[in-house]
Design an enzyme around this catalytic site. Sequence first.
Site, PDB file in Angstrom:
ATOM      1  N   THR A  88       0.842  -1.209   0.000  1.00 35.16           N
ATOM      2  CA  THR A  88       0.000   0.000   0.000  1.00 35.16           C
ATOM      3  C   THR A  88       0.875   1.256   0.000  1.00 35.16           C
ATOM      4  O   THR A  88       0.656   2.186  -0.798  1.00 35.16           O
ATOM      5  CB  THR A  88      -0.929  -0.010   1.236  1.00 35.16           C
ATOM      6  OG1 THR A  88      -1.707  -1.201   1.185  1.00 35.16           O
ATOM      7  CG2 THR A  88      -1.852   1.191   1.247  1.00 35.16           C
ATOM      8  N   GLN A 194       1.129  -9.429  -6.110  1.00 33.90           N
ATOM      9  CA  GLN A 194       0.697 -10.825  -6.269  1.00 33.90           C
ATOM     10  C   GLN A 194       1.517 -11.594  -7.302  1.00 33.90           C
ATOM     11  O   GLN A 194       1.359 -12.804  -7.434  1.00 33.90           O
ATOM     12  CB  GLN A 194      -0.782 -10.874  -6.665  1.00 33.90           C
ATOM     13  CG  GLN A 194      -1.721 -10.337  -5.604  1.00 33.90           C
ATOM     14  CD  GLN A 194      -1.798 -11.209  -4.352  1.00 33.90           C
ATOM     15  OE1 GLN A 194      -1.305 -12.341  -4.320  1.00 33.90           O
ATOM     16  NE2 GLN A 194      -2.405 -10.661  -3.310  1.00 33.90           N
ATOM     17  N   SER A 214       5.297  -6.731  -1.546  1.00 32.89           N
ATOM     18  CA  SER A 214       4.975  -6.838  -0.126  1.00 32.89           C
ATOM     19  C   SER A 214       5.436  -8.196   0.403  1.00 32.89           C
ATOM     20  O   SER A 214       5.110  -9.237  -0.183  1.00 32.89           O
ATOM     21  CB  SER A 214       3.458  -6.702   0.018  1.00 32.89           C
ATOM     22  OG  SER A 214       3.086  -6.881   1.356  1.00 32.89           O
ATOM     23  N   THR A 252      13.366   5.376  10.767  1.00 31.67           N
ATOM     24  CA  THR A 252      14.294   4.288  11.122  1.00 31.67           C
ATOM     25  C   THR A 252      13.796   2.982  10.507  1.00 31.67           C
ATOM     26  O   THR A 252      12.614   2.654  10.575  1.00 31.67           O
ATOM     27  CB  THR A 252      14.381   4.150  12.664  1.00 31.67           C
ATOM     28  OG1 THR A 252      14.818   5.412  13.172  1.00 31.67           O
ATOM     29  CG2 THR A 252      15.348   3.057  13.073  1.00 31.67           C
ATOM     30  N   CYS A 340      -9.475  -7.517   1.803  1.00 29.11           N
ATOM     31  CA  CYS A 340      -9.840  -6.184   2.278  1.00 29.11           C
ATOM     32  C   CYS A 340     -11.350  -5.981   2.265  1.00 29.11           C
ATOM     33  O   CYS A 340     -11.858  -5.139   2.957  1.00 29.11           O
ATOM     34  CB  CYS A 340      -9.208  -5.122   1.397  1.00 29.11           C
ATOM     35  SG  CYS A 340      -7.500  -5.465   1.068  1.00 29.11           S
TER      36      CYS A 340
HETATM   37  C1  LIG Z   1      -2.387  -6.494  -5.610  1.00 28.91           C
HETATM   38  C2  LIG Z   1      -2.173  -5.948  -4.236  1.00 28.91           C
HETATM   39  N1  LIG Z   1      -1.653  -4.720  -4.081  1.00 28.91           N
HETATM   40  C3  LIG Z   1      -1.430  -4.196  -2.874  1.00 28.91           C
HETATM   41  C4  LIG Z   1      -1.741  -4.880  -1.723  1.00 28.91           C
HETATM   42  C5  LIG Z   1      -1.477  -4.249  -0.391  1.00 28.91           C
HETATM   43  O1  LIG Z   1      -0.281  -4.760   0.173  1.00 28.91           O
HETATM   44  P1  LIG Z   1       0.019  -4.566   1.722  1.00 28.91           P
HETATM   45  O2  LIG Z   1      -0.876  -5.485   2.465  1.00 28.91           O
HETATM   46  O3  LIG Z   1       1.466  -4.926   1.886  1.00 28.91           O
HETATM   47  O4  LIG Z   1      -0.197  -3.119   2.034  1.00 28.91           O
HETATM   48  C6  LIG Z   1      -2.298  -6.168  -1.814  1.00 28.91           C
HETATM   49  C7  LIG Z   1      -2.702  -6.913  -0.612  1.00 28.91           C
HETATM   50  O5  LIG Z   1      -3.693  -7.620  -0.609  1.00 28.91           O
HETATM   51  C8  LIG Z   1      -2.516  -6.714  -3.111  1.00 28.91           C
HETATM   52  O6  LIG Z   1      -3.035  -7.933  -3.263  1.00 28.91           O
END
Ligand SMILES: Cc1ncc(COP(=O)(O)O)c(C=O)c1O
Length: 415
Positions: A88, A194, A214, A252, A340
């Site tokens: 994110t 992904q 991520s 940090t 989400c």
């Molecule tokens: C395609 C995609 N982008 C971004 C994110 C967000 O990642 P994070 O949970 O590390 O903020 C996700 C998480 O589900 C995702 O599937």
Amino acid sequence: MHNSSGFTYNRTAMTDQQFIYLDNNATTPLDSEVIEEMLPFLTTFYGNPSSGYAFAARARKAIDLARERLAALLGCEPPEIVFTSGGTESNNAVIHSALQFAPLGKHVIASAVEHSAVLRPFQDVEKCGCSVTFLGVDRDGNLDLAEFEAAIRPETALVSMMWANNETGVLFPVEKIAGICRRKGVLFHTDAVQALAKIPIRLRDTAVDFLSLSAHKFHGPKGVGALYVNRRTRLSPLIAGGGQENARRGGTENVAGIVGLGKAAELAAKYLAEGNCSVRSMRDRFEKAILESVSGASVNGADALRIPNTSSLSFEGIESSAVLLLLDRQGICCSAGSACRTGSQEASHVLRAMNPNGDGARRSLRFSFSRFNTEAEIDRAVEIVPKVIEKLRQTAAPMQRGGFSPVAMALPGTP
Ligand SMILES: Cc1ncc(COP(=O)(O)O)c(C=O)c1O
């Protein structure tokens, strides 16, 4: 599992209930080797990597190693990596930066099936007067490249297209999209959260300017990720502060998290080199068995290229929320779309974009697999899922006549 630090970790013994975790696009279990590498940086080596003494150098060197390991997985140079708090933040950082450097009359392009971590910031910049084009997809989730190219304007500041879709696993032709953007002089970002660790990626052979990832999606810890920034591309930091990350991300460093990300990247490279065979074969076996045993079942994105771990299935005559509830009772963790949105009544924007007039968005379930799944778990899931669907269909017919809930009806007799 027991390691040298005396820490005991067992994936299934951590809850009271036995469960089958088929929701690896939401998050993944930590690899025990990742935990082992992280622990010393949560205990013994707590120095601040920016401090000048030898004790802190241990943390600094560990971050350097993580950067090298991640660069090896991405096929890029270590200085092109900026560690962040996750996907994110990486997405938001790119959008913020591209618009900082853009001239007046800004325009940005994204697909309509992006994750909310791209859609939301794009909707926000739209409210601030930036023009945004959201491009639709076909029934298989594919983008029309000619339509995409035609949407680029002289004032386009950024294109953001995900590499793999989190709900369907459908892959966009990111190398081609990046090439078009480079030819037209437009910055290109891909949300590869992904895709990473599921398909081979060699950024030095592409025209990608920015890539988000991520750690918790590939057996690393939550709350840590990275942004790849091509060495020729400028980045204006979203989080300004101390000069950390070469003045591209203040604060940090999350040393243990970054160490975990690096180790997860190293392990992912190893499994990728082996072809991720077990994951693909488990996904394919599961999908084939469900399609054969459940009438009116179909794969969302069946004719598109997909990452090897994801199966998005649509079932006639059921509500996905009801199936989820019953599968949960049976210890099966899966999802109706992205994690989400679980708990919200809103149907998947991805599946609606693929079929605006159909009701597949309310009838779909996402099963996503990882190297920690076992053949025995697939056997069990293949046994339970058809029974749950059948039970719901049987109860849905009286419900339509009498108006009572299929979930309430199905609970006592759940298979
Ligand atoms: C395609 C995609 N982008 C971004 C994110 C967000 O990642 P994070 O949970 O590390 O903020 C996700 C998480 O589900 C995702 O599937």
